[in-house]
Design a protein around this motif. Structure first.
Motif, PDB file in Angstrom:
ATOM      1  N   LEU A 165      30.925  31.314  36.302  1.00 36.32           N
ATOM      2  CA  LEU A 165      30.608  30.985  37.694  1.00 36.32           C
ATOM      3  C   LEU A 165      30.744  29.489  37.946  1.00 36.32           C
ATOM      4  O   LEU A 165      31.229  29.077  39.011  1.00 36.32           O
ATOM      5  N   THR A 166      30.335  28.661  36.990  1.00 37.85           N
ATOM      6  CA  THR A 166      30.452  27.218  37.166  1.00 37.85           C
ATOM      7  C   THR A 166      31.919  26.789  37.264  1.00 37.85           C
ATOM      8  O   THR A 166      32.282  25.972  38.122  1.00 37.85           O
ATOM      9  N   ALA A 167      32.763  27.334  36.388  1.00 34.07           N
ATOM     10  CA  ALA A 167      34.182  26.976  36.423  1.00 34.07           C
ATOM     11  C   ALA A 167      34.826  27.390  37.748  1.00 34.07           C
ATOM     12  O   ALA A 167      35.619  26.635  38.325  1.00 34.07           O
ATOM     13  N   GLY A 168      34.469  28.564  38.240  1.00 34.93           N
ATOM     14  CA  GLY A 168      35.033  29.011  39.510  1.00 34.93           C
ATOM     15  C   GLY A 168      34.623  28.131  40.677  1.00 34.93           C
ATOM     16  O   GLY A 168      35.457  27.767  41.523  1.00 34.93           O
ATOM     17  N   HIS A 169      33.350  27.754  40.729  1.00 36.64           N
ATOM     18  CA  HIS A 169      32.888  26.891  41.816  1.00 36.64           C
ATOM     19  C   HIS A 169      33.531  25.509  41.747  1.00 36.64           C
ATOM     20  O   HIS A 169      33.865  24.921  42.784  1.00 36.64           O
ATOM     21  N   LEU A 170      33.701  24.985  40.536  1.00 40.78           N
ATOM     22  CA  LEU A 170      34.344  23.672  40.405  1.00 40.78           C
ATOM     23  C   LEU A 170      35.796  23.724  40.851  1.00 40.78           C
ATOM     24  O   LEU A 170      36.289  22.806  41.525  1.00 40.78           O
ATOM     25  N   LEU A 171      36.519  24.792  40.496  1.00 38.90           N
ATOM     26  CA  LEU A 171      37.911  24.916  40.923  1.00 38.90           C
ATOM     27  C   LEU A 171      38.018  25.016  42.439  1.00 38.90           C
ATOM     28  O   LEU A 171      38.897  24.403  43.057  1.00 38.90           O
ATOM     29  N   ILE A 172      37.130  25.787  43.042  1.00 36.94           N
ATOM     30  CA  ILE A 172      37.156  25.925  44.502  1.00 36.94           C
ATOM     31  C   ILE A 172      36.906  24.574  45.165  1.00 36.94           C
ATOM     32  O   ILE A 172      37.591  24.193  46.126  1.00 36.94           O
TER      33      ILE A 172
END
Length: 221
Positions: A165-172
């Motif tokens: 979830l952290t990686a996805g939010h950072l990419l967004i």
């Protein structure tokens, strides 16, 4: 303006009150409760169908004695799914990006399965520490390795959910910032970046659903 990309994962406060409490309690308010009527509306019918299908899929590899866990595991999956999806909305906070919360969910459930297994079937529970047909010289080494893997399991559950979830939010956030910055100077590239952002958002919706399912599935196994 945020000075650090990881500031979005800090629990916001309003009037001195941490809003993570609101984020944890909101999912239970949003889900409609079924009524005692013969016919329900479409939303409640779809919700009941989804929960029934998920419970059936979850309990397929589990014996009859483990079906008593259906309510708590389905509730946990619904809770995680709601928080993961609500965290993708603008101006929201995702509690499941906090390792402390995920470990607080993983450790008690893992410990409950281990304790119940040791109490009800101690021979089978201890038998998992040593695969059948192991050569005699490897027995002490394998027991130590399997014991370490058993105690690492809750950490792996919490870190997997947090990291995805952290990686996805950072990419967004990175792609959204790039699209906003390029909008005035390079419009074509900005539009292309925005389309990539839209596809990434769809991917993150799928990741939010899959990670909630995987978390509960690995706990049940």
């Amino acid at each position: 303006m945020m000075t650090n990309l990881f500031d979005q994962f800090m629990s916001p406060t309003y009037l001195g009150m941490p809003l993570i409490v609101l984020a944890l309690g909101l999912p239970w308010i949003l889900w409609p409760s079924p009524s005692s009527r013969w016919l329900n509306n479409r939303l409640v019918t779809l919700q009941s169908w989804f929960l029934n299908r998920f419970t059936q899929q979850l309990l397929l590899p589990i014996n009859t004695g483990g079906h008593k866990w259906a309510l708590i595991l389905t509730s946990l999956m619904t809770f995680l799914l709601s928080m993961n999806l609500l965290g993708l909305l603008p101006y929201t906070f995702t509690p499941t990006t906090q390792l402390s919360l995920n470990m607080g969910l993983a450790v008690p459930f893992w410990l409950a399965t281990v304790i119940i297994g040791m109490r009800n079937q101690p021979t089978a529970a201890l038998g998992h520490l040593l695969p059948e047909g192991t050569p005699t010289p490897l027995i002490p080494v394998l027991i130590v390795i399997e014991t370490i893997s058993l105690f690492i399991r809750p950490l792996a559950l919490g870190v997997r959910l947090t990291a995805n979830l952290t990686a996805g939010h950072l990419l967004i956030q990175l792609i959204a910032t790039a699209a906003f910055t390029l909008m005035t100077s390079m419009t074509t590239v900005a539009l292309l970046t925005t389309s990539i952002l839209f596809l990434l958002t769809l991917l993150e919706i799928a990741v939010a659903m899959i990670q909630a399912y995987v978390f509960v599935l690995l706990l049940s196994l």
